[in-house]
Scaffold this active site. Structure first.
Site, mmCIF file in Angstrom:
data_model
loop_
_atom_site.group_PDB
_atom_site.id
_atom_site.type_symbol
_atom_site.label_atom_id
_atom_site.label_comp_id
_atom_site.label_asym_id
_atom_site.label_seq_id
_atom_site.Cartn_x
_atom_site.Cartn_y
_atom_site.Cartn_z
ATOM 1 N N LYS A 1 8.634 -3.923 -0.197
ATOM 2 C CA LYS A 1 8.283 -5.389 -0.074
ATOM 3 C C LYS A 1 7.737 -5.591 -0.991
ATOM 4 O O LYS A 1 9.275 -7.248 -0.033
ATOM 5 C CB LYS A 1 6.142 -5.361 0.609
ATOM 6 C CG LYS A 1 5.598 -4.992 -1.280
ATOM 7 C CD LYS A 1 4.053 -5.244 -0.770
ATOM 8 C CE LYS A 1 3.331 -4.392 -2.111
ATOM 9 N NZ LYS A 1 3.862 -4.704 -3.166
ATOM 10 N N ARG B 1 -4.812 -7.823 -2.864
ATOM 11 C CA ARG B 1 -5.400 -6.522 -2.323
ATOM 12 C C ARG B 1 -6.433 -5.975 -2.148
ATOM 13 O O ARG B 1 -6.582 -4.829 -2.415
ATOM 14 C CB ARG B 1 -4.447 -6.357 -4.230
ATOM 15 C CG ARG B 1 -2.890 -5.840 -4.361
ATOM 16 C CD ARG B 1 -2.334 -4.369 -4.884
ATOM 17 N NE ARG B 1 -1.666 -4.321 -5.545
ATOM 18 C CZ ARG B 1 -0.179 -4.594 -5.695
ATOM 19 N NH1 ARG B 1 0.249 -6.067 -5.542
ATOM 20 N NH2 ARG B 1 0.042 -4.288 -6.497
ATOM 21 N N ARG C 1 12.840 3.839 -9.622
ATOM 22 C CA ARG C 1 13.208 2.749 -9.988
ATOM 23 C C ARG C 1 12.925 1.811 -11.103
ATOM 24 O O ARG C 1 12.766 2.494 -11.887
ATOM 25 C CB ARG C 1 12.010 1.933 -9.264
ATOM 26 C CG ARG C 1 11.965 -0.140 -9.294
ATOM 27 C CD ARG C 1 10.331 0.112 -8.382
ATOM 28 N NE ARG C 1 9.012 0.012 -8.732
ATOM 29 C CZ ARG C 1 8.424 -0.956 -7.891
ATOM 30 N NH1 ARG C 1 8.685 -1.290 -7.058
ATOM 31 N NH2 ARG C 1 7.159 -0.492 -9.002
ATOM 32 N N ARG D 1 9.913 0.399 -15.772
ATOM 33 C CA ARG D 1 8.371 -0.547 -15.456
ATOM 34 C C ARG D 1 6.832 0.765 -16.350
ATOM 35 O O ARG D 1 7.269 2.300 -15.552
ATOM 36 C CB ARG D 1 7.364 -0.737 -13.907
ATOM 37 C CG ARG D 1 7.906 -2.766 -13.619
ATOM 38 C CD ARG D 1 8.026 -2.652 -12.094
ATOM 39 N NE ARG D 1 6.141 -2.570 -12.531
ATOM 40 C CZ ARG D 1 6.507 -2.515 -11.406
ATOM 41 N NH1 ARG D 1 6.883 -3.637 -9.817
ATOM 42 N NH2 ARG D 1 4.963 -2.195 -10.632
ATOM 43 N N ARG E 1 -1.866 4.230 -9.366
ATOM 44 C CA ARG E 1 -2.164 3.402 -8.885
ATOM 45 C C ARG E 1 -1.954 3.758 -7.368
ATOM 46 O O ARG E 1 -2.925 3.173 -6.312
ATOM 47 C CB ARG E 1 -0.618 2.771 -8.511
ATOM 48 C CG ARG E 1 -0.749 1.800 -10.273
ATOM 49 C CD ARG E 1 0.626 1.662 -10.373
ATOM 50 N NE ARG E 1 1.605 1.094 -9.861
ATOM 51 C CZ ARG E 1 2.847 0.301 -9.488
ATOM 52 N NH1 ARG E 1 3.806 1.338 -10.033
ATOM 53 N NH2 ARG E 1 3.553 -0.706 -9.031
HETATM 54 P P1 AMP Z 1 2.687 -5.050 -8.874
HETATM 55 O O1 AMP Z 1 4.420 -5.242 -9.102
HETATM 56 O O2 AMP Z 1 3.149 -5.607 -7.339
HETATM 57 O O3 AMP Z 1 3.054 -4.077 -7.998
HETATM 58 O O4 AMP Z 1 1.917 -5.256 -9.545
HETATM 59 C C1 AMP Z 1 1.849 -4.302 -10.511
HETATM 60 C C2 AMP Z 1 0.116 -4.566 -11.443
HETATM 61 O O5 AMP Z 1 0.226 -5.652 -11.455
HETATM 62 C C3 AMP Z 1 -0.739 -3.400 -10.408
HETATM 63 O O6 AMP Z 1 -0.313 -2.312 -10.270
HETATM 64 C C4 AMP Z 1 -1.629 -4.709 -11.059
HETATM 65 O O7 AMP Z 1 -2.268 -4.010 -12.273
HETATM 66 C C5 AMP Z 1 -1.552 -6.558 -11.153
HETATM 67 N N1 AMP Z 1 -1.356 -6.623 -9.631
HETATM 68 C C6 AMP Z 1 -0.078 -7.436 -8.973
HETATM 69 N N2 AMP Z 1 -1.649 -7.619 -7.558
HETATM 70 C C7 AMP Z 1 -2.805 -7.655 -8.019
HETATM 71 C C8 AMP Z 1 -3.806 -8.137 -7.531
HETATM 72 N N3 AMP Z 1 -3.379 -8.692 -6.353
HETATM 73 N N4 AMP Z 1 -4.850 -7.724 -7.556
HETATM 74 C C9 AMP Z 1 -5.262 -7.339 -9.009
HETATM 75 N N5 AMP Z 1 -4.240 -6.652 -9.607
HETATM 76 C C10 AMP Z 1 -2.757 -7.301 -8.986
#
Ligand code: AMP
Length: 213
Positions: A14, A89, A125, A158, A169
């Site tokens: 995404k 989310r 990744r 990451r 996750r």
């Molecule tokens: P992502 O880069 O989208 O995979 O996000 C990395 C991490 O950031 C996630 O595993 C969550 O810990 C936190 N995170 C990102 N977006 C959200 C969200 N909308 N609500 C809560 N935690 C978030």
């Protein structure tokens, strides 16, 4: 106005697709994960707090996340539209966005990918901390090499892509995403795309379903 949301599990592509569409439509892409990582990189209070949750694969609490995103989409560059990646989310996040005057969403793009494929992708990744490019281990010459996109020596994996965190996750994300998919289906603004195809085909499918060509 082009206000869009990209929904998908970690590794569904995404971020990549949101970035491509953001270039095509010339509206900013706003990634909650990137914003948290930006804050952490700058050692802000918000970043340090968020990282307590991110490092274990848990979600950052809604109040912190919602305030950060609602503030961001009120900035001047979002006046003609925005693309949200990674937000909402949770249903509370979706409701807060729905209630906010700037959060009128036209379309939600759901990128579907099977769990086994997600696990394979996430272990492969690599990201560039300088330009946020999302890369594959197969396409770089080791973690010490320079980013093929911006040439900075800033490649890393990451911390939350490590196998034990990834499982956690996905376990957290699957029931949440199913609820969001139903929420936006009921509002009749959801389109689904098969994310297991080549990224250019996924991009084409998204643009077709959005009526952009
Ligand atoms: P992502 O880069 O989208 O995979 O996000 C990395 C991490 O950031 C996630 O595993 C969550 O810990 C936190 N995170 C990102 N977006 C959200 C969200 N909308 N609500 C809560 N935690 C978030």
């Amino acid at each position: 106005m082009n206000n869009l949301i990209f929904l998908g599990l970690a590794g569904a592509g995404k971020g990549t697709q949101a970035k491509m569409l953001s270039g095509f439509l010339n509206v900013p892409m706003i990634s909650s994960g990137d914003l948290f990582r930006f804050h952490l990189g700058n050692k802000t209070e918000l970043g340090i707090e968020a990282n307590k949750f991110m490092s274990t694969g848990a979600l950052v609490p809604d109040n912190i996340t919602i305030n950060m995103i609602l503030k961001r989409i009120q900035e001047q560059d979002c006046k003609e539209g925005f693309i949200l990646d990674g937000f909402p989310r949770t249903l509370d996040q979706a409701e807060s966005l729905n209630k906010s005057i700037v959060g009128d969403i036209n379309t939600v793009v759901y990128i579907e990918v099977e769990e086994t494929e997600l696990l394979r992708r996430l272990s492969d990744r690599v990201i560039c901390e300088a330009c946020n490019a999302i890369l594959s281990k197969l396409n770089i010459n080791g973690m010490d090499s320079n980013c093929p996109e911006c040439d900075n020596p800033s490649l890393s994996q990451r911390q939350d892509d490590l196998p034990e965190v990834v499982q956690n996750r996905l376990k957290t994300q699957i029931p949440l995403i199913n609820r969001l998919v139903n929420y936006y289906k009921q509002k009749e603004i959801l389109i689904s795309v098969n994310g297991q195809q080549n990224k250019d085909i996924v991009e084409f499918d998204i643009q077709t379903k959005l009526g952009l060509h």
